[in-house]
Design an enzyme around this catalytic site. Structure first.
Site, PDB file in Angstrom:
ATOM      1  NE  ARG A 111       8.390   6.249   2.625  1.00 30.67           N
ATOM      2  CZ  ARG A 111       7.468   7.101   3.098  1.00 30.67           C
ATOM      3  NH1 ARG A 111       7.820   8.057   3.930  1.00 30.67           N
ATOM      4  NH2 ARG A 111       6.213   6.995   2.728  1.00 30.67           N
ATOM      5  CG  LEU A 146      -0.540   6.434  -4.240  1.00 32.43           C
ATOM      6  CD1 LEU A 146      -1.684   7.267  -3.705  1.00 32.43           C
ATOM      7  CD2 LEU A 146      -1.012   5.508  -5.340  1.00 32.43           C
ATOM      8  CG  ASP A 147       1.111   3.988  -1.557  1.00 33.95           C
ATOM      9  OD1 ASP A 147       0.108   4.443  -0.982  1.00 33.95           O
ATOM     10  OD2 ASP A 147       1.059   3.054  -2.365  1.00 33.95           O
ATOM     11  CD  GLU A 148       7.509   6.788  -1.930  1.00 29.11           C
ATOM     12  OE1 GLU A 148       8.222   7.124  -0.974  1.00 29.11           O
ATOM     13  OE2 GLU A 148       7.599   5.677  -2.504  1.00 29.11           O
ATOM     14  N   GLY A 176       0.955   0.329  -3.404  1.00 30.25           N
ATOM     15  CA  GLY A 176       0.029   0.061  -4.497  1.00 30.25           C
ATOM     16  C   GLY A 176      -1.118  -0.834  -4.098  1.00 30.25           C
TER      17      GLY A 176
END
Lengths: 285, 285, 285, 285
Positions: free
Chosen positions: D212, A228-230, A202
């Site tokens: 991840r 987002l951001d993943e 974020g």
């Protein structure tokens, strides 16, 4: 008629794992008098996928090679790319006001150390026009507001198509792509996030990092996804900081980490070294 | 009769480069229902040599595989190794008084993170006997003086042979091997030098480093050759230092760098990831 | 009359070590209502010198502070600098054909992340004129041949004096400064050498590094002295390489290491964080 | 009566920032003929606190110094520690089954490179008794279950008091300390978390990291607080990984990162280089 010197090629592929893939690929190469100069393979036991990247020299024409790989790919259900080694990848760079990442990419292209052919720089602000133009690149100002976003994204996508763009780089572009645009650019848009993901997702990650008192700051280059951001991570890097660093210092130090991670990710992508493995990546660096 | 679960194998090889090597190797694997899990290839344009390492699963027996590779190796003039993946490599560690490297190797073996089977620790001093014995390892005290050196080296070589040793690790062993012993252990003896070679060859590198005022100190793991500090480099690492560091501080910080570089080099060697390419190394890490 | 907001100052000094230095300095600050925001001290037992850097806020004028420090410096035989914190240091950059270092310095000055005020770029080739001029910097072409060297160096020195230059940066400048010029610029000329000194002194370090088969390449920023590649080291950095790297690849990767090490060294020097300690440096980073 | 050679001391302190602190401290030292060998100061504009660490030589006795600092501390509302430089800090190490961190601490103590005096090793399993005893350390088996936790923590706290323990190190201790025990050990208990916090809090961080697809794994040494994984960070480190790494490989690689970060944090704490600044730390390393 083959030329005197063989061409230099890169074949990258993935497919469901099973015996015989490498033999089939190397057979294809052998039947075109291909000589392997560098190659890597990996089978992921988690996803059951097999990945291969091979650089080879061959006198065969692109048509011959294309036909042969197409046949093979059908047998093994392969996703694949065949490219001339060293060919610069057609790229556009999206920017806002921060110059460090795009400056780095433009400089590396000109220095001949990054195999990209930057077709244009697109900014939602005018700020970086002079930098783009110094490097001889067309600059397109496509402002984005809540109201104009769909139209702006259409213009962007039109540009991607008109310019024959293969790769879109978000070089500290401060707009979030819509799910539709993210989907349209799946696997060919790279973003740099200014934190060591998944830490500090974020907004304002350096302020978050300062508040948490971390001793290393990082940056993450990843494929853009709707989430987002993943997106799948391509490259990460860090640098050491200490208690004297303010959020502003972190921002300045982080700029170096960002441009380094982004340049590596873009270079590897342009050399077909990055393959998608579910929500993760294989990087044959 | 093949077992139910396939065996896991590593084949490492080098040979003069020419088309068809990978196809021939993968053909051999295919004909034994071998499934490749990880592989890397590299052709060195400088030396004209080709290098390959492949991990594969197969139900074939060692005899079958050995016979097949032997045939192939003849056709391509290959130097090769075929090994069971994960088999601990039979190793002895030579030490003097400094404990940090041998302690690290012994600990990693016991933790199961280094695929070695340390058969013995050999010291030219008694200092580290207790450490070796704590890890259940025989300790051999072989003192070395100018007069006794030939005899001491004979004892050492006898031990290597008696214990079936494949790898000799000089873990801050403060004796220089004779050219004869270096030759006898060619490609299977690894030394750790406490500097970033080629900087600070010879004695007391941390004192040299302090005097020169370097801002990073390093360590170099290399194969032992008759030409001291000139052997093929396997791994190097560094750590940051500053003006407050004394030679003693550098020595303490350097100990960490040394053990890290040495452990990596030993691990890669034991997994057949290191191949000799003239006076340089290929490391398929 | 003091202004409403206190000024922000940096005092850096060195002198023979003896008790009472810090007390005297802090007394001086206290008597000018100075408030210390960051400070570091170090006494080198080898050279018997004491080093101190202090950032402080004070309403006192420069004249008052100068007078006070001059008195103190006499008592303690100090070498010292008093400067306004954050004041950009007047700098010229010497270049040949390689752009990466000067591009980085110019970019950082414009981004506000390097406290330098680059007064001019001087090249012995015309190559980088456009880059300098894009950043709004005068470019002086001062060619150098064996015959014209003395005259060229005179022109250079005249430029240094005319422009009020405090720092000369050799940003991959491919000329060796004469002993006379080196002496004239003592302690205020920084060079970047493209190896991890003392490894690979002299010409073509990346070719030397490739031949030796090192696993890390490095760069060294150091003060220029008459004794080439032997000047006091300010900063060093490295990056990891592997067997696939050619001398050309090493050169490209090394460019990043060079510019990073050089930018740090220049920044620290400009903030008076680097103090000479014989042939070594104290860096209060 | 003062001895012939001066003693070597460390004074660390923090207090609300205001002019004159350094002058007062250096005045105190001057009045005891103290000679500063190394010192650092920092004022945090966010918290309004000032931090200082000074190493000095003085013939004064501890009583004299203690009295003088006590006076001073009252004037400036200081939190402070005065210690003999190099004095090993009295420490206990809490462990479960994983040996890598405690082995490293024990080894460093014996090698003389970590200024701790490990008074005992406490395990909630018997696994590491032999290792502790090899290093001549008493091993206390204090099992912990949901029912016995309060009683176990009482035994632990009694041990801390009986043994004069100044520092408690949780060396991959797999029990969560209660808020009460965390409070009782405030500022003197250091934990190593096997991730780059704030990424991958909680259980099984290497499995989270693998899922991840991160390209660097990390470890974080921090002070223990009641709010798990949120304590003030002392040190972090990372290592590079790639797609071939399984969670098991990450665990093995991470072990090296953990022990390195933990050893640094413990060493800095033992040398009074770490000062609390709200929920962050000042590290005068």
């Amino acid at each position: 008629m083959p030329s005197d010197r063989p061409g230099s090629w890169i074949l990258s592929l993935s497919c469901p794992d099973r015996p015989g893939i490498v033999h089939a690929v190397s057979g294809l190469l052998a039947s075109h008098e291909g000589n392997i100069t560098e190659s890597q393979q990996f089978g992921d036991p988690d996803t059951g996928l097999f990945f291969m990247r091979v650089e080879f020299a061959s006198h065969a024409s692109r048509d011959e090679l294309d036909a042969a790989v197409t046949d093979l790919a059908e047998r093994f259900t392969m996703t694949w790319t065949l490219d001339v080694a060293g060919r610069p990848m057609r790229t556009i760079v999206l920017v806002s006001r921060a110059a460090h990442c795009v400056n780095d990419l433009l400089f590396r292209e000109r220095a001949g150390t990054l195999p990209v052919d930057i077709a244009a720089v697109v900014g939602n602000h005018e700020t970086l026009r002079d930098l783009a133009e110094f490097y001889g690149k067309p600059f397109h100002h496509i402002p984005v507001t809540a109201d104009t976003k769909p139209e702006s994204e259409s213009r962007l996508l039109a540009l991607v198509e008109d310019l024959g763009v293969e790769l879109v780089v978000l070089a500290r572009y401060m707009q979030i792509l819509s799910p539709e645009l993210s989907a349209a650019l799946h696997g060919r848009a790279i973003n740099i996030h200014h934190s060591f993901l998944p830490s500090f997702k974020g907004a304002r990650p350096y302020f978050q990092a300062h508040d948490r008192g971390v001793k290393l700051i990082g940056a993450t280059a990843h494929y853009v996804t709707a989430d987002l951001d993943e997106g799948p991570i391509i490259e990460q890097d860090v640098d050491r900081v200490d208690h004297t660093a303010t959020p502003e210092t972190l921002t300045a130090l982080g700029a170096d980490v960002e441009r380094r991670a982004l340049a590596r990710a873009v270079g590897w992508h342009a050399e077909h070294r990055v393959l998608l493995d579910g929500h993760r990546t294989i990087v044959f660096s």
